[in-house]
Design an enzyme around this catalytic site. Structure first.
Site, PDB file in Angstrom:
ATOM      1  N   GLU A  51       0.841  -1.225  -0.056  1.00  0.00           N
ATOM      2  CA  GLU A  51       0.069   0.085  -0.070  1.00  0.00           C
ATOM      3  C   GLU A  51       0.652   1.242  -0.011  1.00  0.00           C
ATOM      4  O   GLU A  51       1.944   1.449   0.750  1.00  0.00           O
ATOM      5  CB  GLU A  51      -0.892   0.215   1.377  1.00  0.00           C
ATOM      6  CG  GLU A  51      -2.337   0.621   0.977  1.00  0.00           C
ATOM      7  CD  GLU A  51      -3.082  -0.451   0.194  1.00  0.00           C
ATOM      8  OE1 GLU A  51      -3.311  -0.031  -0.993  1.00  0.00           O
ATOM      9  OE2 GLU A  51      -3.452  -1.480   0.567  1.00  0.00           O
ATOM     10  N   HIS A  52       0.416   2.351  -0.823  1.00  0.00           N
ATOM     11  CA  HIS A  52       1.242   3.556  -0.901  1.00  0.00           C
ATOM     12  C   HIS A  52       2.670   3.296  -1.406  1.00  0.00           C
ATOM     13  O   HIS A  52       3.426   4.023  -0.847  1.00  0.00           O
ATOM     14  CB  HIS A  52       1.124   4.345   0.456  1.00  0.00           C
ATOM     15  CG  HIS A  52      -0.227   4.943   0.637  1.00  0.00           C
ATOM     16  ND1 HIS A  52      -0.653   6.172  -0.098  1.00  0.00           N
ATOM     17  CD2 HIS A  52      -1.559   4.443   1.323  1.00  0.00           C
ATOM     18  CE1 HIS A  52      -1.723   6.525   0.382  1.00  0.00           C
ATOM     19  NE2 HIS A  52      -2.167   5.613   0.859  1.00  0.00           N
ATOM     20  N   ASP A  54       2.754   2.504  -4.828  1.00  0.00           N
ATOM     21  CA  ASP A  54       2.905   2.348  -6.251  1.00  0.00           C
ATOM     22  C   ASP A  54       3.212   3.640  -6.827  1.00  0.00           C
ATOM     23  O   ASP A  54       3.504   3.909  -8.157  1.00  0.00           O
ATOM     24  CB  ASP A  54       1.403   2.150  -6.820  1.00  0.00           C
ATOM     25  CG  ASP A  54       0.311   2.998  -6.355  1.00  0.00           C
ATOM     26  OD1 ASP A  54       0.561   3.651  -5.532  1.00  0.00           O
ATOM     27  OD2 ASP A  54      -0.826   2.845  -7.221  1.00  0.00           O
ATOM     28  N   ALA A 137     -15.799   3.496  -1.472  1.00  0.00           N
ATOM     29  CA  ALA A 137     -15.427   2.417  -0.458  1.00  0.00           C
ATOM     30  C   ALA A 137     -13.915   2.320  -0.443  1.00  0.00           C
ATOM     31  O   ALA A 137     -13.202   1.173   0.350  1.00  0.00           O
ATOM     32  CB  ALA A 137     -16.080   1.344  -0.579  1.00  0.00           C
ATOM     33  N   SER A 140     -11.730   1.280  -5.660  1.00  0.00           N
ATOM     34  CA  SER A 140     -11.508   1.537  -7.030  1.00  0.00           C
ATOM     35  C   SER A 140     -12.686   1.588  -7.931  1.00  0.00           C
ATOM     36  O   SER A 140     -12.531   0.949  -8.995  1.00  0.00           O
ATOM     37  CB  SER A 140     -10.395   0.613  -7.681  1.00  0.00           C
ATOM     38  OG  SER A 140      -9.135   0.985  -7.054  1.00  0.00           O
ATOM     39  N   SER A 141     -13.750   1.942  -7.791  1.00  0.00           N
ATOM     40  CA  SER A 141     -14.869   2.318  -8.459  1.00  0.00           C
ATOM     41  C   SER A 141     -14.759   3.106  -9.743  1.00  0.00           C
ATOM     42  O   SER A 141     -14.938   3.060 -10.752  1.00  0.00           O
ATOM     43  CB  SER A 141     -16.111   2.743  -7.744  1.00  0.00           C
ATOM     44  OG  SER A 141     -16.059   3.978  -7.031  1.00  0.00           O
ATOM     45  N   SER A 142     -13.627   4.144  -9.334  1.00  0.00           N
ATOM     46  CA  SER A 142     -13.434   5.045 -10.630  1.00  0.00           C
ATOM     47  C   SER A 142     -12.509   4.454 -11.710  1.00  0.00           C
ATOM     48  O   SER A 142     -12.765   4.597 -12.596  1.00  0.00           O
ATOM     49  CB  SER A 142     -12.832   6.359  -9.823  1.00  0.00           C
ATOM     50  OG  SER A 142     -11.717   6.087  -8.932  1.00  0.00           O
ATOM     51  N   GLU A 177      -7.231   9.896 -14.868  1.00  0.00           N
ATOM     52  CA  GLU A 177      -7.580  10.005 -13.593  1.00  0.00           C
ATOM     53  C   GLU A 177      -6.405  11.237 -12.963  1.00  0.00           C
ATOM     54  O   GLU A 177      -6.829  12.125 -12.330  1.00  0.00           O
ATOM     55  CB  GLU A 177      -7.130   9.057 -12.667  1.00  0.00           C
ATOM     56  CG  GLU A 177      -7.137   9.151 -11.308  1.00  0.00           C
ATOM     57  CD  GLU A 177      -7.886   7.906 -10.465  1.00  0.00           C
ATOM     58  OE1 GLU A 177      -8.499   7.058 -11.219  1.00  0.00           O
ATOM     59  OE2 GLU A 177      -7.904   7.658  -9.348  1.00  0.00           O
ATOM     60  N   ASP A 189      -4.588   0.544  -9.176  1.00  0.00           N
ATOM     61  CA  ASP A 189      -5.978   0.283  -9.454  1.00  0.00           C
ATOM     62  C   ASP A 189      -6.113  -0.028 -10.771  1.00  0.00           C
ATOM     63  O   ASP A 189      -7.061  -0.971 -11.199  1.00  0.00           O
ATOM     64  CB  ASP A 189      -6.858   1.463  -9.054  1.00  0.00           C
ATOM     65  CG  ASP A 189      -6.348   1.779  -7.878  1.00  0.00           C
ATOM     66  OD1 ASP A 189      -5.881   1.132  -6.835  1.00  0.00           O
ATOM     67  OD2 ASP A 189      -6.546   3.128  -7.181  1.00  0.00           O
TER      68      ASP A 189
END
Ligand code: GLA
Length: 404
Positions: A51-52, A54, A137, A140-142, A177, A189
């Site tokens: 995590e964090h 990339d 949530a 990664s819906s975007s 993005e 993502d």
């Protein structure tokens, strides 16, 4: 409130792919009066560990969720884009590709219109999108929205959609993005949404975007990956994500390395000493310690998965959370409560996943204990008078593709 007395935890099931594809095609017909050229979809993701890192050349280990975003789409001969979202009633967007660029359009349409802009498309399209990845949530819906549009456009333009082609598409989605939506996130993502395969996770090397497919047979190991959506608000365009990125970039400059991946874990202590004299050096030391140890945890997790030793990854996931909580400072009260409660209720391991400051946590649990752990987390949130969390089971699912 006792756990046994609490109502069953709310689980978000992903709809069957065929039914969801049909529903979005029907919505397209109702909107534009004709059937769409096709239907495509792309999944949300959950990150097992890494995590964090990339945006500093690190390694991540995400898997695709069964929850997907669907797009029904037909190409147009002009450069107009028209899009309707099943989730944003009354917020249809229509514009010309010539008007798409940095910061424009605003809102959810950026994740749609930004993609043809980043892919250099000359032609627009009509589309209806329908998302089943929970919004906000941290799942990664975007990215799912961007990647569903990207795979549709690539397919129609007959661009390659093998893994190399998908890596290119992921790059375009990141551009959309970062530039159009203005969220300066890394590439994990989009890579997960486009490049994951059913039954496995990907080991993503963000230095060169190389991907190794790793088996993740949770069911075979008698395990499940329980995702807890804390429903605490998070936002990546907000300042904290950018501030962490800035910390890491500054630390790399001070240490004279291109990114923190370039630091050998064996040299960590020496690097930390060099940061001691900097203004804000203590904070930089903790940021660097997180990144370097996290990357090492990913490498060790990948080795265990390769060897089929899924259960043994648990301590690495727990250590990841502690590092994100104390050194990287991207957790929050709700995430810590979900993690602590899941562990106390028998989870083998638990950690926050995604960008943090809200969003979701993930717990590795015995299959038979999923309901019990979820109920315990739900009860703890109720005791603390927090919004009721939602749950989903993360089976490693397929990346973006055509549905109809
Ligand atoms: C968000 C970003 C990703 C990654 C994670 C943290 O999900 O979109 O690029 O930085 O946070 O690992």
């Amino acid at each position: 409130m006792s756990t046994t007395g609490s109502p069953a935890a709310a689980f978000l099931q992903a709809p069957a792919r065929a039914a969801a594809a049909e529903a979005v095609a029907d919505a397209y017909l109702a909107t534009y009066g004709e059937t769409p050229e096709g239907v495509w979809s792309a999944p949300g993701r959950v990150n097992l560990v890494g995590e964090h890192v990339d945006y500093t050349g690190g390694l991540c280990l995400p898997l695709a969720l069964p929850h997907r975003t669907f797009v029904a789409l037909s190409p147009r001969h002009d450069d107009v884009v028209r899009v309707r979202s099943a989730q944003e009633a009354g917020a249809d967007w229509e514009g010309s590709l010539a008007d798409v660029g940095p910061g424009s359009p605003a809102g959810w349409a950026a994740y749609v219109a930004g993609v043809p802009w980043a892919m250099g498309s000359a032609h627009g399209f009509d589309a209806v999108v329908d998302g089943h990845v929970p919004l906000g949530a941290g799942l990664s819906s975007s990215a799912a929205l961007e990647c569903a549009v990207a795979i549709a456009l690539a397919d129609l333009a007959e661009l390659p959609t093998d893994d190399a082609g998908r890596a290119e598409l992921a790059g375009a989605c990141v551009q959309a993005e970062n530039v159009v939506a203005g969220a300066n996130t890394g590439g994990m993502d989009q890579a997960a949404s486009l490049r994951c395969r059913e039954g496995g996770a990907i080991l993503l090397d963000t230095r060169d975007d190389a991907v190794v497919h790793l088996p993740l047979d949770l069911a075979g190991a008698g395990l499940a990956l329980l995702v807890v959506d804390t429903r605490a608000v998070h936002s990546h365009s907000g300042g904290e994500y950018g501030a962490r990125r800035a910390d890491v970039e500054r630390a790399a400059r001070v240490l004279g390395v291109p990114d923190l991946r370039a630091l050998d874990p064996a040299d960590l202590d020496e690097a930390l000493q060099r940061l001691a004299g900097e203004s804000g050096g203590e904070v930089l030391q903790r940021r660097v310690r997180h990144a370097v140890t996290e990357i090492e945890r990913v490498a060790r997790t990948a080795d265990l998965l390769r060897a089929g030793r899924v259960r043994e990854v648990a301590p690495l996931l727990d250590a990841s959370h502690e590092s994100l909580r104390h050194d990287y400072e991207v957790s929050c009260r709700e995430l810590d409560l979900a993690v602590d409660t899941a562990r106390a209720a028998g989870a083998l391991a638990a950690r926050m996943t995604g960008g943090g400051f809200g969003g979701s946590a993930v717990a590795l649990v015995e299959r038979a204990a999923v309901g019990e752990v979820a109920a315990a987390v739900g009860a703890a949130f109720a005791r603390e008078r927090l919004r009721a969390p939602r749950f989903l089971a993360a089976q490693p699912s397929a990346g973006a593709g055509r549905d109809a």
